[in-house]
Design a protein around this motif. Structure first.
Motif, PDB file in Angstrom:
ATOM      1  N   ARG A  15    -114.354 -16.571  35.082  1.00  0.00           N
ATOM      2  CA  ARG A  15    -114.330 -15.345  35.122  1.00  0.00           C
ATOM      3  C   ARG A  15    -114.460 -14.995  36.598  1.00  0.00           C
ATOM      4  O   ARG A  15    -113.688 -13.870  36.842  1.00  0.00           O
ATOM      5  N   GLN A  16    -115.516 -15.442  37.335  1.00  0.00           N
ATOM      6  CA  GLN A  16    -115.356 -14.815  38.846  1.00  0.00           C
ATOM      7  C   GLN A  16    -114.182 -15.066  39.504  1.00  0.00           C
ATOM      8  O   GLN A  16    -113.373 -14.363  40.260  1.00  0.00           O
ATOM      9  N   ILE A  17    -113.480 -16.584  39.448  1.00  0.00           N
ATOM     10  CA  ILE A  17    -112.360 -16.894  39.953  1.00  0.00           C
ATOM     11  C   ILE A  17    -111.240 -16.124  39.500  1.00  0.00           C
ATOM     12  O   ILE A  17    -110.654 -15.550  40.508  1.00  0.00           O
ATOM     13  N   ALA A  18    -111.043 -15.719  38.290  1.00  0.00           N
ATOM     14  CA  ALA A  18    -109.796 -14.686  37.832  1.00  0.00           C
ATOM     15  C   ALA A  18    -110.024 -13.550  38.214  1.00  0.00           C
ATOM     16  O   ALA A  18    -109.025 -12.871  39.082  1.00  0.00           O
ATOM     17  N   ALA A  19    -111.383 -12.916  38.559  1.00  0.00           N
ATOM     18  CA  ALA A  19    -111.203 -11.509  39.123  1.00  0.00           C
ATOM     19  C   ALA A  19    -110.930 -11.492  40.465  1.00  0.00           C
ATOM     20  O   ALA A  19    -110.273 -10.734  41.176  1.00  0.00           O
ATOM     21  N   LEU A  20    -111.468 -12.810  41.232  1.00  0.00           N
ATOM     22  CA  LEU A  20    -111.024 -12.675  42.754  1.00  0.00           C
ATOM     23  C   LEU A  20    -109.569 -12.920  42.966  1.00  0.00           C
ATOM     24  O   LEU A  20    -108.920 -12.260  43.849  1.00  0.00           O
ATOM     25  N   LEU A  21    -108.931 -13.885  42.194  1.00  0.00           N
ATOM     26  CA  LEU A  21    -107.584 -13.986  42.315  1.00  0.00           C
ATOM     27  C   LEU A  21    -106.710 -12.681  41.775  1.00  0.00           C
ATOM     28  O   LEU A  21    -105.644 -12.513  42.703  1.00  0.00           O
TER      29      LEU A  21
END
Length: 90
Positions: A15-21
């Motif tokens: 979830r964090q990676i998706a938000a940052l990407l």
């Protein structure tokens, strides 16, 4: 810790990676706007090389090749996003 708990940790990271990407891709629209304004090409090989080298250096030696591959994919998608943005402004 059981497998469910480990997978929950992975899900949280995803979830964090998706938000940052997502944020990174939105910033590429700003880059594209700048490139339109200054008549610059989307592809800048030296910058791409610098980004991949910089990011690869941030991880453990054993993960550097994997991170370079992942970032090459991110850079490729970023270029596609910039091209799409630029085409939509013509």
């Amino acid at each position: 810790m059981d497998l469910t708990q480990i997978r929950d940790r992975i899900d949280q990271l995803d979830r964090q990676i998706a938000a940052l990407l997502t944020e990174r891709m939105e910033i590429t629209n700003e880059v594209a706007a700048y490139k339109i304004e200054h008549n610059l090409p989307v592809y800048h090989p030296e910058r791409e090389k610098q980004v991949i080298e910089k990011v690869s250096a941030l991880t453990k030696e054993e993960y550097r090749d994997a991170l370079a591959v992942i970032y090459q994919c991110i850079m490729d998608e970023s270029k596609k996003n910039q091209e799409h943005y630029i085409a939509s402004k013509k």
